[in-house]
Design an enzyme around this catalytic site. Structure first.
Site, PDB file in Angstrom:
ATOM      1  N   SER A 164       0.844  -1.199   0.000  1.00 16.92           N
ATOM      2  CA  SER A 164       0.000   0.000   0.000  1.00 16.92           C
ATOM      3  C   SER A 164       0.872   1.239   0.000  1.00 16.92           C
ATOM      4  CB  SER A 164      -0.885   0.019   1.246  1.00 16.92           C
ATOM      5  OG  SER A 164      -1.587   1.244   1.333  1.00 16.92           O
ATOM      6  N   TYR A 198      -1.534  -0.913  10.513  1.00 22.54           N
ATOM      7  CA  TYR A 198      -1.679  -1.111   9.064  1.00 22.54           C
ATOM      8  C   TYR A 198      -0.454  -0.555   8.320  1.00 22.54           C
ATOM      9  CZ  TYR A 198      -3.676  -0.955   4.355  1.00 22.54           C
ATOM     10  OH  TYR A 198      -3.901  -1.126   3.018  1.00 22.54           O
TER      11      TYR A 198
HETATM   12  N1  NAP Z   1      -8.906  -0.601  -1.566  1.00 24.46           N
HETATM   13  C1  NAP Z   1      -7.946   0.249  -1.308  1.00 24.46           C
HETATM   14  O1  NAP Z   1      -8.134   1.479  -1.350  1.00 24.46           O
HETATM   15  C2  NAP Z   1      -6.566  -0.245  -0.964  1.00 24.46           C
HETATM   16  C3  NAP Z   1      -5.498   0.664  -0.971  1.00 24.46           C
HETATM   17  C4  NAP Z   1      -4.232   0.216  -0.662  1.00 24.46           C
HETATM   18  C5  NAP Z   1      -4.017  -1.126  -0.374  1.00 24.46           C
HETATM   19  N2  NAP Z   1      -5.065  -1.991  -0.370  1.00 24.46           N
HETATM   20  C6  NAP Z   1      -4.794  -3.393  -0.046  1.00 24.46           C
HETATM   21  O2  NAP Z   1      -5.395  -4.212  -1.023  1.00 24.46           O
HETATM   22  C7  NAP Z   1      -5.719  -5.488  -0.478  1.00 24.46           C
HETATM   23  C8  NAP Z   1      -7.165  -5.821  -0.817  1.00 24.46           C
HETATM   24  O3  NAP Z   1      -7.975  -4.807  -0.272  1.00 24.46           O
HETATM   25  P1  NAP Z   1      -9.458  -4.497  -0.759  1.00 24.46           P
HETATM   26  O4  NAP Z   1      -9.606  -3.031  -0.768  1.00 24.46           O
HETATM   27  O5  NAP Z   1      -9.769  -5.278  -1.953  1.00 24.46           O
HETATM   28  O6  NAP Z   1     -10.238  -4.990   0.544  1.00 24.46           O
HETATM   29  P2  NAP Z   1     -11.527  -5.892   0.779  1.00 24.46           P
HETATM   30  O7  NAP Z   1     -12.510  -5.719  -0.312  1.00 24.46           O
HETATM   31  O8  NAP Z   1     -11.921  -5.631   2.182  1.00 24.46           O
HETATM   32  O9  NAP Z   1     -10.911  -7.349   0.665  1.00 24.46           O
HETATM   33  C9  NAP Z   1     -10.098  -7.895   1.641  1.00 24.46           C
HETATM   34  C10 NAP Z   1      -9.977  -9.364   1.358  1.00 24.46           C
HETATM   35  O10 NAP Z   1      -9.137  -9.968   2.375  1.00 24.46           O
HETATM   36  C11 NAP Z   1      -9.828 -11.091   2.906  1.00 24.46           C
HETATM   37  N3  NAP Z   1      -9.500 -11.284   4.306  1.00 24.46           N
HETATM   38  C12 NAP Z   1      -9.669 -10.414   5.322  1.00 24.46           C
HETATM   39  N4  NAP Z   1      -9.306 -10.977   6.483  1.00 24.46           N
HETATM   40  C13 NAP Z   1      -8.906 -12.246   6.172  1.00 24.46           C
HETATM   41  C14 NAP Z   1      -8.430 -13.331   6.934  1.00 24.46           C
HETATM   42  N5  NAP Z   1      -8.268 -13.230   8.264  1.00 24.46           N
HETATM   43  N6  NAP Z   1      -8.115 -14.479   6.306  1.00 24.46           N
HETATM   44  C15 NAP Z   1      -8.286 -14.595   4.959  1.00 24.46           C
HETATM   45  N7  NAP Z   1      -8.709 -13.600   4.187  1.00 24.46           N
HETATM   46  C16 NAP Z   1      -9.018 -12.442   4.792  1.00 24.46           C
HETATM   47  C17 NAP Z   1     -11.316 -10.746   2.772  1.00 24.46           C
HETATM   48  O11 NAP Z   1     -12.089 -11.928   2.712  1.00 24.46           O
HETATM   49  P3  NAP Z   1     -12.935 -12.574   3.920  1.00 24.46           P
HETATM   50  O12 NAP Z   1     -13.535 -11.449   4.691  1.00 24.46           O
HETATM   51  O13 NAP Z   1     -13.915 -13.426   3.197  1.00 24.46           O
HETATM   52  O14 NAP Z   1     -11.939 -13.372   4.697  1.00 24.46           O
HETATM   53  C18 NAP Z   1     -11.316 -10.074   1.405  1.00 24.46           C
HETATM   54  O15 NAP Z   1     -11.387 -11.040   0.400  1.00 24.46           O
HETATM   55  C19 NAP Z   1      -5.434  -5.372   1.029  1.00 24.46           C
HETATM   56  O16 NAP Z   1      -4.186  -5.941   1.301  1.00 24.46           O
HETATM   57  C20 NAP Z   1      -5.405  -3.886   1.262  1.00 24.46           C
HETATM   58  O17 NAP Z   1      -4.613  -3.532   2.355  1.00 24.46           O
HETATM   59  C21 NAP Z   1      -6.340  -1.579  -0.659  1.00 24.46           C
END
Ligand code: NAP
Length: 279
Positions: A159, A172
């Protein structure tokens, strides 16, 4: 000891391109049940890869699996695993170590907001376990196989938050500092091995996660990019063995500013913004 001076598979430029999809090999996506992970799984399936989908919500993974099979004719296996739980993670890591994994997308991650001392300390520990330790574990699980096959791709979702200190987002930001550094360090170690390693270090990416409503209202609309765009850019970058991919022009600019501004200056400014998210 990693064999890193190997020229790579015959007929392929060292460090460039990915293993072609076969009926045996798999692309693994963690956090595939929503957001960027679902988009990565869709992008990989579109390119012909059979996938292993990992997250806790098995029902959502099963729906995605069916959709990918119907749409792209690939095999989509589901593993409903809590990656922050070492006992659940160990058999998964052992399975991945024993399979032909062409691509690993270490993408699952969660964020918390607010002063760390006021947050649920067990959950903060689980965030570290998921965002950092699980990434390390699964990467180490697939590495020996990729090295022996002289090919593979590892995408690590870090990130922009990992580029700087962020008060009110401390666990985080620190966990993402780990992923950012681990990805770029590993890539250096694997030069010439046939294994590509790319860091995805996005700014705001629009997903259907309801938690984003709070953030969304405070981040201007023009800064957001879509998950589908992010996924396409990421797999393109992994294919070319790019060191880091940051989707979106504004996020790119912010990423550079975050990396090179004096940390003593950025910490209070960024911290004040995140305080509004921590409420
Ligand atoms: N969206 C943004 O703006 C953004 C920006 C920078 C970085 N990121 C990074 O991108 C990645 C994906 O984020 P996203 O925005 O797509 O978030 P999201 O829609 O909340 O997805 C998070 C995913 O992680 C899984 N997860 C959470 N806790 C878990 C656990 N204990 N074991 C296994 N799986 C788990 C969730 O599935 P379940 O709940 O089904 O387990 C879900 O599939 C993350 O690493 C996040 O830090 C996102």
């Amino acid at each position: 000891m990693l064999a890193v001076d190997d020229p790579g598979p015959p007929g392929r430029l060292p460090g460039v391109s990915l293993p072609a999809p076969t009926s045996e090999n798999r692309a693994v996506v963690t956090g595939a049940s929503s957001g960027i992970g679902t988009a990565l799984a869709e992008e990989l399936a579109r390119r012909g890869y059979s996938v292993i989908l990992i997250a806790r919500r098995g029902d959502l993974l099963a729906e995605l699996s069916q959709r990918l099979t119907d749409r792209y004719g690939v095999t989509a296996e589901v593993r409903a695993v809590d990656l922050s739980d070492r006992d659940q993670r160990a058999p998964l890591a052992a399975e991945l170590a024993s399979r032909d994994i062409a691509i690993l997308c270490n993408n699952a991650g969660v964020a918390t907001f607010g002063p760390v001392a006021e947050l649920d300390l067990d959950f903060e520990r689980a965030v570290m376990e998921l965002n950092a330790v699980a990434v390390h574990d699964l990467t180490l699980a697939v590495l020996p196989g990729m090295l022996s096959r002289r090919g593979g791709g590892i995408l690590i979702t870090g990130s922009a938050a990992g580029n700087m200190p962020i008060p009110n987002n401390a666990t985080y930001a620190a966990s993402k500092a780990f992923t950012n550094s681990f990805s770029e360090s590993l890539r250096g170690e694997l030069t010439g091995s046939g294994i590509n390693v790319t860091l995805l270090a996005p700014g705001p990416v629009r997903t259907d996660n309801p938690d984003q409503d709070e953030v969304g209202s405070k981040v201007p609309e023009f800064i957001w990019v879509t998950a589908a765009y992010t996924a396409k850019l990421s797999i393109d970058a992994l294919e070319r063995n790019k060191m880091r991919v940051v989707p979106g022009l504004i996020s790119k600019g912010m990423s550079v500013a975050g990396q090179y501004s004096p940390r003593a200056l950025t910490a209070p400014i960024v911290g004040a913004f995140y305080k509004k998210l921590g409420g």
